[in-house]
Write a protein that holds these residues in place. Structure first.
Motif, short mmCIF file in Angstrom:
data_model
loop_
_atom_site.label_atom_id
_atom_site.label_comp_id
_atom_site.label_asym_id
_atom_site.label_seq_id
_atom_site.Cartn_x
_atom_site.Cartn_y
_atom_site.Cartn_z
N UNK A 175 -1.50 -2.25 7.71
CA UNK A 175 -2.14 -1.54 6.59
C UNK A 175 -1.60 -2.06 5.26
N UNK A 176 -2.46 -2.63 4.43
CA UNK A 176 -2.03 -3.17 3.14
C UNK A 176 -1.48 -2.07 2.23
N UNK A 177 -2.03 -0.85 2.35
CA UNK A 177 -1.56 0.24 1.47
C UNK A 177 -0.10 0.58 1.74
N UNK A 178 0.32 0.51 3.00
CA UNK A 178 1.72 0.75 3.32
C UNK A 178 2.60 -0.32 2.67
N UNK A 179 2.19 -1.56 2.81
CA UNK A 179 2.93 -2.67 2.22
C UNK A 179 3.02 -2.53 0.71
N UNK A 180 1.91 -2.27 0.05
CA UNK A 180 1.89 -2.18 -1.41
C UNK A 180 2.78 -1.04 -1.90
#
Length: 637
Positions: A175-180
């Motif tokens: 999930x990109x949102x977790x990374x960001x």
């Protein structure tokens, strides 16, 4: 043994292979972060994917992986670096594991450091020589206290290249949102400790995503994969060569009467035969006659090389001295402001003497009460009386003689040091010098023409320090008083320093905490030293419960002048005497930190004189002490 790689080397290729790798640049990096963030697994994956595992290692690894069980995968990559039995049993890293590997572009030495808070000292060890830090974060957990501590330590130790590896992205569905969100949180923290830049990379060490090849599961990430970044990051290896020349002397090379050279590692700068140099801390100057290394004489010595220098003049130079550029020498001082990372379960005792090792220099040093400790979560500076395990603080340090140094910001080699416990030889702290205190530059020894030998000769005696130690009520003061009376009757010049009497004046500001006890004995040691310099026989009657402080006072004295006299009385006997009623009050909780009850007494291991008061009267003890002192005495006639 055949390497597990399609282009496996054969014997005829070895020479060419070594020649190829000899000229590659070297990157030293470490993996750090909180426990179970996947540091060992990531290194194992790097070794595996870069074809650095031999077939027999691979076979053993597969066998161990089946035994411990893996998450549906044939290989547990962490087992490649978790070599201790305890590490494999617990599934954690305890010690620092160093591994070497190489790619077509670069050579690497990687340090896998532990994430557990109790092993933070091992992380500091791995970071001390690293050019780059890979800081791992478990994508499920986000930014943790230990992640902040390791980041701060990496920054504090001068590592300017940081990779934020957000690991286990497969467990959050990539999930990109977790990374960001994690990158944003870390960026806020990085700014608070003045980290200028870092490189964030989402990875899965277990599955290999973005480790050596780009992950198809994260098409949204367009930055470099980890190995590409490691191969191309510029660590500015030429910077040390541009600095002034420095070479701490490791040993004096004297194979025969015709050769006298000074061997060491060049930490910065370049040097050629004929260049002027300065020897520090003495300040003597000379010129370089020869530069000798493996294979013969050299035309130049550069940073990172180990060489032996011969000088044009016969100058006094030995291990611990620093040979430097004559026109740009480092400083020498004996008082500093320093940042300390405390790494011992026993807390720092301000005033206690430790060994300070900086490069090839080893001196005795005292740490004063810390100015403050740093909260790694908030970066706030909090007042503390001492430093405990994993604390990071700032304090003043005084050494027993000037040392050659540079600030840690300018030189890790001449600005970074360790503190060593004098009794256990355990490394208790790592430190970074910030600057020399101004008073260290303004205070100088005044030359005194009447020496301690002249004072002693005037009194027709040799100076002595008779250090009586034992529990309260053991009879120290009684026996010391009898000894002084005998010495006085013999015409000897003496003075008795008694613990209670001293606390009425010189040490009236001190209590009975461990820190105050240390300072109490330090002051007495300094006074006793001055009195022996005057040629006196000094007697001291103090509990002096800690071996370290008694050893400190011994180190102040010339060899053979310190006599440790252990007045050995069992606790129950001393308590039954209780002339002052102190034991009764301590048992009732009215006196805190009372030696033998609520504070420890460390009995001498090898005292010069051991008095068992259960078998010896005070008069007999005094007679024996005087006879022993006189027997060890070579009177001045």
């Amino acid at each position: 043994m055949t390497a597990y790689r399609p282009d496996a080397l054969i014997a005829s290729d070895i020479s060419a292979y070594l020649e190829l790798h000899q000229h590659k640049s070297l990157l030293r990096f470490l993996t750090c972060g909180s426990v179970d963030d996947g540091k060992s697994t990531l290194i194992g994956r790097l070794l595996y994917d870069s074809k650095q595992i031999f077939e027999d290692q691979l076979s053993a690894l597969e066998k161990d992986s089946r035994r411990v069980g893996t998450q549906g995968q044939a290989i547990d990559f962490a087992l490649l670096v978790d070599g201790l039995a305890a590490e494999r049993e617990q599934g954690i890293t305890i010690d620092v594991a160093y591994r070497f590997f190489a790619t077509e572009k670069r050579k690497f030495i990687v340090a896998d450091t532990p994430g557990h808070e109790q092993y933070t000292r091992n992380m500091v060890t791995g970071a001390s020589t690293a050019d780059l830090a890979v800081i791992l974060i478990d994508a499920r957990k986000g930014l943790l206290t230990q992640t902040k501590r390791h980041s701060y330590l990496a920054h504090l130790l001068g590592i300017r290249h940081l990779v934020l590896a957000v690991n286990k992205m497969d467990l959050v569905d990539y999930d990109q949102r977790v990374f960001d969100a994690i990158v944003a949180d870390y960026a806020d923290f990085a700014r608070s400790i003045d980290i200028q830049a870092f490189t964030p990379i989402p990875i899965s060490g277990f599955r290999g995503d973005n480790v050596t090849t780009r992950s198809e599961a994260m098409p949204w990430f367009t930055g470099p994969v980890l190995l590409d970044h490691l191969e191309t990051v510029d660590v500015d290896a030429e910077a040390d060569r541009a600095k002034p020349f420095r070479m701490p002397v490791q040993w004096v090379n004297r194979p025969n009467l015709d050769f006298r050279g000074f061997a060491g590692l060049v930490t910065s700068g370049t040097l050629r035969p004929g260049d002027p140099v300065r020897i520090l801390p003495s300040g003597r100057t000379s010129r370089v006659a020869r530069i000798v290394a493996m294979g013969g004489d050299r035309d130049v010595a550069i940073a990172g090389e180990s060489v032996t220098l011969t000088l044009a003049d016969e100058v006094d130079c030995s291990r611990g001295d620093v040979i430097a550029a004559a026109d740009a020498p480092p400083q020498a001082a004996d008082q500093f402001k320093a940042t300390l990372v405390w790494m011992d379960p026993a807390e720092l005792l301000p005033g206690r003497s430790y060994w300070l090792k900086l490069g090839t220099q080893t001196v005795s040093a005292v740490v004063r009460a810390p100015d403050y400790a740093i909260d790694v979560n908030t970066m706030a500076h909090g007042a503390v009386k001492a430093l405990t395990l994993n604390d990071i603080g700032v304090a003043e340090i005084a050494t027993d003689r000037p040392i050659v140094f540079e600030t840690y910001a300018d030189s890790h080699d001449l600005g970074g040091f360790i503190l060593i416990d004098k009794l256990t030889n355990a490394t208790v702290a790592a430190g970074m010098l910030q600057f020399a205190l101004r008073r260290a530059q303004n205070v100088h020894w005044q030359t005194i023409e009447i020496t301690r030998e002249a004072h002693a000769q005037q009194k027709n005696q040799e100076p002595r320090l008779l250090w009586f130690t034992g529990l309260s009520g053991s009879g120290k003061s009684t026996i010391a008083n009898l000894v002084e009376k005998r010495l006085h009757a013999m015409g000897k010049h003496s003075f008795l320093l008694d613990g209670d009497n001293i606390r009425h004046g010189l040490n009236r500001d001190l209590g009975f905490t461990d820190q105050d006890r240390v300072e109490n004995i330090r002051r007495i040691g300094e006074v006793a030293k001055l009195m022996t310099d005057a040629g006196l026989i000094v007697l001291t009657a103090f509990i002096s419960p800690f071996r370290a402080e008694r050893a400190l006072v011994r180190s102040m004295m010339p060899e053979g002048e310190f006599f440790e006299i252990f007045i050995d009385t069992p606790l129950e006997v001393a308590e039954n005497r209780d002339v002052k009623g102190l034991y009764r009050k301590a048992r009732a909780g009215q006196i805190a930190n009372f030696t033998g009850i609520s504070s420890p007494y460390e009995a001498p291991v090898s005292p010069e004189i051991h008095i068992d008061t259960t078998r010896t009267t005070p008069e007999e003890a005094a007679e024996r002490i005087v006879e022993t002192i006189m027997g060890a005495w070579a009177p001045i006639l």
